[in-house]
Structures are given as C-alpha cells and as structure tokens.
Design a protein around this motif. Sequence first.
Motif, PDB file in Angstrom:
ATOM      1  N   ASP A  76       0.814  -1.219   0.000  1.00  0.00           N
ATOM      2  CA  ASP A  76       0.000   0.000   0.000  1.00  0.00           C
ATOM      3  C   ASP A  76       0.848   1.270   0.000  1.00  0.00           C
ATOM      4  OD1 ASP A  76       1.072  -0.366   2.484  1.00  0.00           O
ATOM      5  OD2 ASP A  76      -0.756   0.139   3.610  1.00  0.00           O
ATOM      6  N   ASN A  77       2.150   1.130  -0.217  1.00  0.00           N
ATOM      7  CA  ASN A  77       3.060   2.282  -0.235  1.00  0.00           C
ATOM      8  C   ASN A  77       3.189   2.808  -1.661  1.00  0.00           C
ATOM      9  OD1 ASN A  77       5.417   4.003  -0.195  1.00  0.00           O
ATOM     10  ND2 ASN A  77       5.985   3.053   1.748  1.00  0.00           N
ATOM     11  N   GLU A  78       2.834   4.091  -1.866  1.00  0.00           N
ATOM     12  CA  GLU A  78       2.875   4.667  -3.210  1.00  0.00           C
ATOM     13  C   GLU A  78       4.282   4.682  -3.808  1.00  0.00           C
ATOM     14  OE1 GLU A  78       1.133   8.532  -3.245  1.00  0.00           O
ATOM     15  OE2 GLU A  78      -0.902   7.740  -3.489  1.00  0.00           O
ATOM     16  N   ALA A  79       5.291   4.721  -2.954  1.00  0.00           N
ATOM     17  CA  ALA A  79       6.671   4.731  -3.449  1.00  0.00           C
ATOM     18  C   ALA A  79       7.035   3.395  -4.089  1.00  0.00           C
ATOM     19  CB  ALA A  79       7.639   5.049  -2.321  1.00  0.00           C
ATOM     20  N   ILE A  80       6.225   2.359  -3.825  1.00  0.00           N
ATOM     21  CA  ILE A  80       6.444   1.058  -4.447  1.00  0.00           C
ATOM     22  C   ILE A  80       5.508   0.857  -5.624  1.00  0.00           C
ATOM     23  CG2 ILE A  80       6.400  -1.449  -4.071  1.00  0.00           C
ATOM     24  CD1 ILE A  80       8.671  -0.028  -2.632  1.00  0.00           C
ATOM     25  N   THR A  81       4.276   1.316  -5.486  1.00  0.00           N
ATOM     26  CA  THR A  81       3.273   1.087  -6.528  1.00  0.00           C
ATOM     27  C   THR A  81       3.343   2.115  -7.653  1.00  0.00           C
ATOM     28  OG1 THR A  81       1.619   2.394  -5.306  1.00  0.00           O
ATOM     29  CG2 THR A  81       1.713   0.016  -4.874  1.00  0.00           C
ATOM     30  N   GLN A  82       3.905   3.291  -7.389  1.00  0.00           N
ATOM     31  CA  GLN A  82       3.999   4.327  -8.415  1.00  0.00           C
ATOM     32  C   GLN A  82       5.460   4.708  -8.642  1.00  0.00           C
ATOM     33  OE1 GLN A  82       1.248   7.640  -8.154  1.00  0.00           O
ATOM     34  NE2 GLN A  82      -0.125   6.494  -6.789  1.00  0.00           N
ATOM     35  N   GLU A  83       5.912   4.494  -9.839  1.00  0.00           N
ATOM     36  CA  GLU A  83       7.328   4.718 -10.160  1.00  0.00           C
ATOM     37  C   GLU A  83       7.755   6.157  -9.905  1.00  0.00           C
ATOM     38  OE1 GLU A  83       9.643   4.794 -14.324  1.00  0.00           O
ATOM     39  OE2 GLU A  83       9.008   2.789 -13.731  1.00  0.00           O
ATOM     40  N   ILE A  84       6.911   7.120 -10.238  1.00  0.00           N
ATOM     41  CA  ILE A  84       7.292   8.523 -10.096  1.00  0.00           C
ATOM     42  C   ILE A  84       7.505   8.888  -8.628  1.00  0.00           C
ATOM     43  CG2 ILE A  84       4.912   9.387  -9.966  1.00  0.00           C
ATOM     44  CD1 ILE A  84       5.837  11.812 -11.592  1.00  0.00           C
ATOM     45  N   VAL A  85       6.703   8.283  -7.735  1.00  0.00           N
ATOM     46  CA  VAL A  85       6.860   8.546  -6.306  1.00  0.00           C
ATOM     47  C   VAL A  85       8.118   7.847  -5.784  1.00  0.00           C
ATOM     48  CG1 VAL A  85       5.776   8.396  -4.036  1.00  0.00           C
ATOM     49  CG2 VAL A  85       4.362   8.708  -6.066  1.00  0.00           C
ATOM     50  N   GLY A  86       8.338   6.621  -6.236  1.00  0.00           N
ATOM     51  CA  GLY A  86       9.532   5.886  -5.816  1.00  0.00           C
ATOM     52  C   GLY A  86      10.802   6.588  -6.246  1.00  0.00           C
ATOM     53  N   SER A  87      10.805   7.103  -7.476  1.00  0.00           N
ATOM     54  CA  SER A  87      11.982   7.815  -7.986  1.00  0.00           C
ATOM     55  C   SER A  87      12.256   9.065  -7.161  1.00  0.00           C
ATOM     56  CB  SER A  87      11.758   8.186  -9.457  1.00  0.00           C
ATOM     57  OG  SER A  87      12.836   8.948  -9.952  1.00  0.00           O
ATOM     58  N   ALA A  88      11.203   9.831  -6.869  1.00  0.00           N
ATOM     59  CA  ALA A  88      11.368  11.055  -6.066  1.00  0.00           C
ATOM     60  C   ALA A  88      11.863  10.718  -4.667  1.00  0.00           C
ATOM     61  CB  ALA A  88      10.039  11.805  -5.989  1.00  0.00           C
ATOM     62  N   HIS A  89      11.313   9.668  -4.078  1.00  0.00           N
ATOM     63  CA  HIS A  89      11.717   9.251  -2.729  1.00  0.00           C
ATOM     64  C   HIS A  89      13.206   8.911  -2.687  1.00  0.00           C
ATOM     65  CE1 HIS A  89      10.864   7.350   1.261  1.00  0.00           C
ATOM     66  NE2 HIS A  89      11.942   6.653   0.935  1.00  0.00           N
ATOM     67  N   THR A 129      19.195   4.189 -11.184  1.00  0.00           N
ATOM     68  CA  THR A 129      19.147   3.709 -12.573  1.00  0.00           C
ATOM     69  C   THR A 129      18.033   2.695 -12.807  1.00  0.00           C
ATOM     70  OG1 THR A 129      20.814   1.988 -12.132  1.00  0.00           O
ATOM     71  CG2 THR A 129      21.616   4.116 -12.937  1.00  0.00           C
ATOM     72  N   VAL A 130      17.408   2.171 -11.756  1.00  0.00           N
ATOM     73  CA  VAL A 130      16.271   1.263 -11.972  1.00  0.00           C
ATOM     74  C   VAL A 130      15.111   2.025 -12.611  1.00  0.00           C
ATOM     75  CG1 VAL A 130      16.927  -0.197 -10.018  1.00  0.00           C
ATOM     76  CG2 VAL A 130      15.210   1.592  -9.689  1.00  0.00           C
ATOM     77  N   PHE A 131      15.133   3.350 -12.532  1.00  0.00           N
ATOM     78  CA  PHE A 131      14.076   4.162 -13.130  1.00  0.00           C
ATOM     79  C   PHE A 131      14.479   4.724 -14.489  1.00  0.00           C
ATOM     80  CE2 PHE A 131      13.729   4.638  -8.470  1.00  0.00           C
ATOM     81  CZ  PHE A 131      12.466   4.089  -8.277  1.00  0.00           C
ATOM     82  N   GLY A 132      15.687   4.463 -14.932  1.00  0.00           N
ATOM     83  CA  GLY A 132      16.147   4.984 -16.208  1.00  0.00           C
ATOM     84  C   GLY A 132      17.558   5.539 -16.104  1.00  0.00           C
ATOM     85  N   GLU A 133      18.008   6.186 -17.169  1.00  0.00           N
ATOM     86  CA  GLU A 133      19.367   6.727 -17.199  1.00  0.00           C
ATOM     87  C   GLU A 133      19.515   7.891 -16.228  1.00  0.00           C
ATOM     88  OE1 GLU A 133      20.739   7.751 -21.054  1.00  0.00           O
ATOM     89  OE2 GLU A 133      20.323   5.785 -21.929  1.00  0.00           O
ATOM     90  N   LEU A 134      20.720   8.025 -15.680  1.00  0.00           N
ATOM     91  CA  LEU A 134      21.022   9.126 -14.761  1.00  0.00           C
ATOM     92  C   LEU A 134      21.199  10.428 -15.527  1.00  0.00           C
ATOM     93  CD1 LEU A 134      23.679   7.465 -12.412  1.00  0.00           C
ATOM     94  CD2 LEU A 134      21.248   7.800 -11.933  1.00  0.00           C
ATOM     95  N   THR A 135      20.857  11.529 -14.879  1.00  0.00           N
ATOM     96  CA  THR A 135      21.154  12.839 -15.455  1.00  0.00           C
ATOM     97  C   THR A 135      22.658  13.094 -15.318  1.00  0.00           C
ATOM     98  OG1 THR A 135      20.840  13.999 -13.358  1.00  0.00           O
ATOM     99  CG2 THR A 135      18.887  13.686 -14.747  1.00  0.00           C
TER     100      THR A 135
END
Length: 306
Positions: A76-89, A129-135
């Motif tokens: 039930d944690n949005e940081a796990i279920t939603q990629e954008i929240v997990g990336s920001a976290h 990097t699990v969310f994509g390439e680094l800036t």
Amino acid sequence: MAALAPLPPLPPQFKSIQHHLRTAQEHDKRDPVVAYYCRLYAMQTGMKIDSKTPECRKFLSKLMDQLEALKKQLGDNEAITQEIVGSAHLENYALKMFLYADNEDRAGRFHKNMIKSFYTASLLIDVITVFGELTDENVKHRKYARWKATYIHNCLKNGETPQAGPVGIEEDNDVEETEDGGATPLPTQPPPPSSSTYDPGSMPAGSFTGIQIPPGAHAPANTPAEVPPSAGVTSNTIQPTPQTIPAIDPALFSTVSQADIRLTPEDFARAQKYCKYAGSALQYEDVSTAVQNLQKALKLLTTGRE
C-alpha cells in the motif's frame, strides 16, 4: 516489518553489488522503500552479470523471494506502486545524504559517518538507474561522492588532514569499491585545481530532476546524529541547520487558470511530478523544498508556464 529469509553466500561474480545489498540490509528498518530498490537494483544487475551459473541462479532466486516478500509488505506504499513517487523518494534520500556529507566536509568535520554518507549516497545514485538513465548532474554527484569518500578515508587512515571542500578531480579518476566499504587507494593529496574542479555547491538548483536543493540542507532523519569516536578524529554532535522558507509569490494565492490556457498531457505530468517531489520532501520535514515544488506546480497549472 517481518524479517526476510537470509540470502545464500554471495557468488564471486556478484562482488560489484555486495555493497548495494549491504545498504539494503541497513535500511530494512530505517527506510524499507530504499531497501526494496537497493535489492531491485542488485537483482537487475545480477541478472546481467550471470543468470546461468547454478550458484548465481540460486542466489538470484532467493533475492527474488526477498523482493516479493518486501513488495507484499509494502503493497500500500505509493513509493512502491507508483514509479514517479519511488523515484522522487530515492532521489530525495540520496540528495539529503550527499548534502549532509558535503556540509560536514566543507566545515572540516571529518569522521566515519560523513565518509559512509558520501559513499552510501553514491551507491543510492547507482540504484536510481532502476528508473532509467542518470542525469549528468547525478553522474557528477556520484563520482564526486565516491571520490571524496576514498580521499578522506585514505587521509584519516594515514593520519593526514584532508583538504576540506571541493577539490580537483580528474575525469579518469574512477573509484572502485573494496571489501571494507571504502574504495581503491588514491593519492592522499588532491590534484591541483584545474578546469575539471567540481564544486557540488555550484550545481543548479534543479540538479536532481527538478528537486530544489535548499542551502545547508541536513541529513535524512535516520542519518546517525552522533559521530562514533575514532582515533585522531574529533567527535561532533551534528546540529540540524535551521531551514530558510522561500518567499511565496502573493499572486499565486489569487491566480485563477485562464480560459484560453490549454495544458498538455506533459504539463499535467510535470505538475504531478512537482507535487510528488513536495510530498517526498515533507517526509524529511524539508519545508523549503516542498514549498518550492508546490509553487512550481501551481504556476504551471494556472499559467501554462514554468
């Protein structure tokens, strides 16, 4: 959180992910979201290294079991279920740890906690990097953090006083991990300043994918506050730095979206991202970052411009 089943011995082929797995274990109770993504990074990296050798397959299978158990516990944690929240976290957490170490370094307070924070920040940037390439900024922060951890570690080990603050770093000065969580030996004296001198404090405010970096930001809530005693290093109690709340544009309170403004799907996505960043910042009681990102979202939604 329920204890996870232990992993089998780490195959030699997976030496490059051992510190990421150790970081995961350290965060099982501190921040399960960070622990989850560290394991996910280790899993993805391990699959690329060797997924056929029996011992590697066995190890990856057990690691997958841990990931599934964690995902079930954090369902039930949005940081796990939603990629954008997990990336920001994850980005916020890595940034806070980096800034904590950088502030200690600039103040000339050299100790094991700050070295570990520099190095852990670099590992967590790997995990992003699990969310994509680094800036490009992420890449520079990672290289600087790993280099600083190595340099200060070697200085203290040799009884020398490190040079505080930004120092010159050659572009080919790659750092590799070692068993003790440090890095390969580098010259204990930094190279002379050159065109490649890197100052993390000079990075633009939006370095971490739109997250505003507040000056003097302090460490994450679970960064150790007490510096462990060590030979030749003075212990200091880290005091949180008072936050400076940004001024709020009064016009934003009375702004109403104009009828002729047409927001694109990309605009809505960016506004959503700013709101997620603000929510993640509030988890660390970082009011300044939250306010700045909320203002950016409101301005985008009411004017169509950033």
